[in-house]
Write a protein that holds these residues in place. Structure first.
Motif, PDB file in Angstrom:
ATOM      1  N   THR A   1      26.298  -2.766   7.238  1.00 46.18           N
ATOM      2  CA  THR A   1      27.294  -2.242   6.542  1.00 46.18           C
ATOM      3  C   THR A   1      28.552  -3.024   6.578  1.00 46.18           C
ATOM      4  OG1 THR A   1      28.208  -0.424   8.076  1.00 46.18           O
ATOM      5  CG2 THR A   1      26.483   0.152   6.599  1.00 46.18           C
ATOM      6  N   THR A   2      29.355  -3.175   5.657  1.00 46.13           N
ATOM      7  CA  THR A   2      30.545  -4.208   5.687  1.00 46.13           C
ATOM      8  C   THR A   2      31.918  -3.509   4.946  1.00 46.13           C
ATOM      9  OG1 THR A   2      30.374  -5.340   3.846  1.00 46.13           O
ATOM     10  CG2 THR A   2      29.214  -5.948   5.620  1.00 46.13           C
ATOM     11  N   ASP A   3      33.131  -3.994   5.141  1.00 46.43           N
ATOM     12  CA  ASP A   3      34.215  -3.724   4.553  1.00 46.43           C
ATOM     13  C   ASP A   3      33.997  -4.502   3.053  1.00 46.43           C
ATOM     14  OD1 ASP A   3      34.877  -5.984   4.914  1.00 46.43           O
ATOM     15  OD2 ASP A   3      36.363  -5.522   6.403  1.00 46.43           O
ATOM     16  N   ARG A   4      35.371  -4.330   2.488  1.00 48.06           N
ATOM     17  CA  ARG A   4      35.234  -4.865   1.072  1.00 48.06           C
ATOM     18  C   ARG A   4      35.194  -6.569   1.073  1.00 48.06           C
ATOM     19  NH1 ARG A   4      38.057  -1.225  -3.457  1.00 48.06           N
ATOM     20  NH2 ARG A   4      37.041   0.704  -2.963  1.00 48.06           N
ATOM     21  N   LYS A   5      35.607  -7.169   2.288  1.00 44.69           N
ATOM     22  CA  LYS A   5      35.583  -8.431   2.590  1.00 44.69           C
ATOM     23  C   LYS A   5      34.314  -8.938   3.416  1.00 44.69           C
ATOM     24  CE  LYS A   5      40.655  -8.905   2.365  1.00 44.69           C
ATOM     25  NZ  LYS A   5      41.910  -9.432   3.073  1.00 44.69           N
ATOM     26  N   TYR A   6      33.205  -7.984   3.351  1.00 44.08           N
ATOM     27  CA  TYR A   6      32.054  -8.411   4.122  1.00 44.08           C
ATOM     28  C   TYR A   6      32.232  -8.551   5.573  1.00 44.08           C
ATOM     29  CZ  TYR A   6      29.456  -8.581  -0.562  1.00 44.08           C
ATOM     30  OH  TYR A   6      28.945  -8.244  -1.789  1.00 44.08           O
ATOM     31  N   LYS A   7      33.150  -8.035   6.021  1.00 42.66           N
ATOM     32  CA  LYS A   7      33.267  -7.953   7.571  1.00 42.66           C
ATOM     33  C   LYS A   7      32.077  -6.777   8.063  1.00 42.66           C
ATOM     34  CE  LYS A   7      36.323  -7.287  11.595  1.00 42.66           C
ATOM     35  NZ  LYS A   7      37.894  -7.120  11.717  1.00 42.66           N
ATOM     36  N   LYS A   8      31.316  -7.317   8.943  1.00 45.57           N
ATOM     37  CA  LYS A   8      30.298  -6.464   9.627  1.00 45.57           C
ATOM     38  C   LYS A   8      30.829  -5.237  10.275  1.00 45.57           C
ATOM     39  CE  LYS A   8      26.901 -10.312   9.573  1.00 45.57           C
ATOM     40  NZ  LYS A   8      26.193 -11.195  10.674  1.00 45.57           N
ATOM     41  N   HIS A   9      30.131  -4.103  10.135  1.00 44.06           N
ATOM     42  CA  HIS A   9      30.427  -2.784  10.812  1.00 44.06           C
ATOM     43  C   HIS A   9      29.311  -2.215  11.427  1.00 44.06           C
ATOM     44  CE1 HIS A   9      33.982  -1.703   8.072  1.00 44.06           C
ATOM     45  NE2 HIS A   9      34.510  -2.686   8.993  1.00 44.06           N
ATOM     46  N   GLN A  10      28.328  -1.296  10.811  1.00 46.34           N
ATOM     47  CA  GLN A  10      26.993  -1.067  11.401  1.00 46.34           C
ATOM     48  C   GLN A  10      26.069  -1.868  11.163  1.00 46.34           C
ATOM     49  OE1 GLN A  10      26.719   3.517  11.725  1.00 46.34           O
ATOM     50  NE2 GLN A  10      27.846   3.326   9.665  1.00 46.34           N
ATOM     51  N   GLU A  11      25.062  -1.939  12.163  1.00 46.61           N
ATOM     52  CA  GLU A  11      23.782  -2.906  12.175  1.00 46.61           C
ATOM     53  C   GLU A  11      22.320  -2.056  12.203  1.00 46.61           C
ATOM     54  OE1 GLU A  11      22.406  -6.741  14.701  1.00 46.61           O
ATOM     55  OE2 GLU A  11      24.080  -5.772  15.339  1.00 46.61           O
ATOM     56  N   ILE A  12      21.621  -2.338  11.446  1.00 46.12           N
ATOM     57  CA  ILE A  12      20.465  -1.677  11.065  1.00 46.12           C
ATOM     58  C   ILE A  12      19.175  -2.825  11.392  1.00 46.12           C
ATOM     59  CG2 ILE A  12      19.151  -0.069   9.662  1.00 46.12           C
ATOM     60  CD1 ILE A  12      22.364  -0.427   8.698  1.00 46.12           C
ATOM     61  N   SER A  13      18.411  -2.527  12.226  1.00 45.67           N
ATOM     62  CA  SER A  13      17.437  -3.565  12.618  1.00 45.67           C
ATOM     63  C   SER A  13      16.072  -2.992  12.118  1.00 45.67           C
ATOM     64  CB  SER A  13      17.316  -3.846  13.881  1.00 45.67           C
ATOM     65  OG  SER A  13      16.225  -4.525  14.525  1.00 45.67           O
ATOM     66  N   TYR A  14      15.305  -4.213  11.614  1.00 38.40           N
ATOM     67  CA  TYR A  14      14.125  -4.102  11.460  1.00 38.40           C
ATOM     68  C   TYR A  14      12.936  -3.632  12.310  1.00 38.40           C
ATOM     69  CZ  TYR A  14       9.413  -5.432   9.566  1.00 38.40           C
ATOM     70  OH  TYR A  14       7.888  -5.523   9.253  1.00 38.40           O
ATOM     71  N   LYS A  15      13.294  -4.055  13.543  1.00 33.93           N
ATOM     72  CA  LYS A  15      12.667  -3.794  14.710  1.00 33.93           C
ATOM     73  C   LYS A  15      13.209  -3.194  15.795  1.00 33.93           C
ATOM     74  CE  LYS A  15       8.206  -6.338  14.341  1.00 33.93           C
ATOM     75  NZ  LYS A  15       7.156  -7.268  14.687  1.00 33.93           N
ATOM     76  N   PRO A  16      12.897  -2.294  16.694  1.00 37.20           N
ATOM     77  CA  PRO A  16      13.567  -1.913  17.730  1.00 37.20           C
ATOM     78  C   PRO A  16      14.302  -2.965  18.838  1.00 37.20           C
ATOM     79  CG  PRO A  16      11.609  -0.782  17.901  1.00 37.20           C
ATOM     80  CD  PRO A  16      11.282  -1.946  16.883  1.00 37.20           C
ATOM     81  N   GLN A  17      15.587  -2.801  18.869  1.00 39.62           N
ATOM     82  CA  GLN A  17      16.184  -3.871  19.501  1.00 39.62           C
ATOM     83  C   GLN A  17      17.459  -3.301  20.193  1.00 39.62           C
ATOM     84  OE1 GLN A  17      16.716  -7.482  17.232  1.00 39.62           O
ATOM     85  NE2 GLN A  17      18.494  -8.181  18.440  1.00 39.62           N
ATOM     86  N   LYS A  18      17.779  -3.831  21.383  1.00 38.01           N
ATOM     87  CA  LYS A  18      18.890  -3.356  22.076  1.00 38.01           C
ATOM     88  C   LYS A  18      20.074  -4.609  22.413  1.00 38.01           C
ATOM     89  CE  LYS A  18      16.536  -0.646  25.698  1.00 38.01           C
ATOM     90  NZ  LYS A  18      16.290  -0.446  27.070  1.00 38.01           N
ATOM     91  N   LYS A  19      21.317  -3.838  22.315  1.00 38.97           N
ATOM     92  CA  LYS A  19      22.389  -4.783  22.099  1.00 38.97           C
ATOM     93  C   LYS A  19      23.341  -4.629  23.228  1.00 38.97           C
ATOM     94  CE  LYS A  19      25.433  -6.914  18.663  1.00 38.97           C
ATOM     95  NZ  LYS A  19      25.586  -6.946  17.063  1.00 38.97           N
ATOM     96  N   LYS A  20      24.272  -5.570  23.725  1.00 40.09           N
ATOM     97  CA  LYS A  20      25.162  -5.369  24.403  1.00 40.09           C
ATOM     98  C   LYS A  20      26.473  -5.620  23.988  1.00 40.09           C
ATOM     99  CE  LYS A  20      22.659  -6.273  28.936  1.00 40.09           C
ATOM    100  NZ  LYS A  20      22.596  -7.119  30.089  1.00 40.09           N
ATOM    101  N   ILE A  21      27.470  -4.798  24.299  1.00 36.10           N
ATOM    102  CA  ILE A  21      28.769  -4.977  23.814  1.00 36.10           C
ATOM    103  C   ILE A  21      29.819  -4.824  24.808  1.00 36.10           C
ATOM    104  CG2 ILE A  21      28.340  -4.297  21.435  1.00 36.10           C
ATOM    105  CD1 ILE A  21      29.770  -1.813  22.190  1.00 36.10           C
TER     106      ILE A  21
END
Length: 254
Positions: free
Chosen positions: A51-71
């Motif tokens: 999901t992004t804002d109106r300028k296509y800046k990324k927000h939430q991420e939805i993955s096809y397969k289970p995946q972990k991410k570090k922030i």
């Protein structure tokens, strides 16, 4: 029944366009599969919606397969920046209605198959229909994603380890023309060969004496001094040291 109608365009192919109708209660996995089907793409091991804002800046991420991410985030209690690990949203568990926050919601879809493709998605219409239809469906289709040509086959024969690949010599065109114009003059070559001994044996003793080379003008070497041509002139290191001491003792006489 309420429908979302999304417009999908390609970041790489200008004339590509798809319009997809889908229910709010359907999942991103349903959306993923209809995109693959209408764009004639093969199944893949990895894909993402953002999901992004109106300028296509990324927000939430939805993955096809289970995946972990570090922030990286700041921890107030520890008063330092820490790495936090979390699970991404899964397409099969994520319903579209839970991620639509704008009547013109924009999203990005990234496809990781035989090639990497990026699509821009925009919600541009909400529809209410009474008829019972099978969804999701494609209602408009323009253009195709070009298929990349197959990679050329690599020959079975491989160069040996010690073999160095040879690079052909590239001669500029103007120099190549000059080289082809060079002709051998047999008479000049014969004259040079006949007079070669004269060219090599023509030494002027007066010039040598004026330059301080040999004869009486050479004050550097004494008559008894042996000139060392190489370390091989002596049988061992002891003789080298002996010669060196004799030389150092005689040097005070000059």
């Amino acid at each position: 029944m309420i429908l979302y109608r999304f417009r999908i365009t390609s970041e790489d192919q200008e004339d590509f366009l798809r319009e997809i109708e889908i229910q709010p209660t359907q999942t991103f996995l349903d959306f993923h599969e209809i995109i693959l089907s209408t764009a004639d793409l093969d199944s893949c091991e990895k894909a993402f919606f953002y999901t992004t804002d109106r300028k296509y800046k990324k927000h939430q991420e939805i993955s096809y397969k289970p995946q972990k991410k570090k922030i990286k985030k700041y921890d107030n209690e520890l008063d330092e920046i820490i790495n936090e690990e979390f699970e991404l949203h899964l397409m099969k568990d994520s319903h579209l209605k839970n991620f639509i926050e704008d009547p013109h919601q924009k999203m990005i879809y990234e496809y990781f198959g035989k090639e990497f493709l990026v699509f821009h998605i925009e919600l541009f219409k909400l529809l209410k229909i009474e008829e019972d239809i099978l969804l999701p469906r494609c209602v408009k289709k323009i253009g195709e994603i070009p298929k990349k040509s197959a990679m050329p086959l690599i020959p079975d024969e491989e160069p040996e380890e010690d073999e160095v690949p040879r690079i052909p010599l590239q001669i500029p065109r103007e120099r190549e023309v000059m080289l082809t114009r060079i002709e051998e003059n047999e008479s000049e070559l014969a004259e040079i060969e006949n007079n070669l001994s004269e060219f090599l044996g023509n030494e002027d003793p007066q010039n040598d004496q004026a330059a301080g080379i040999g004869g009486e003008g050479d004050d550097y070497h004494s008559e008894d001094e042996d000139i060392v041509e190489s370390v091989g002139d002596f049988e061992d290191l002891e003789n080298i040291e002996l010669k060196q001491r004799e030389y150092d003792g005689d040097s005070d006489d000059y």
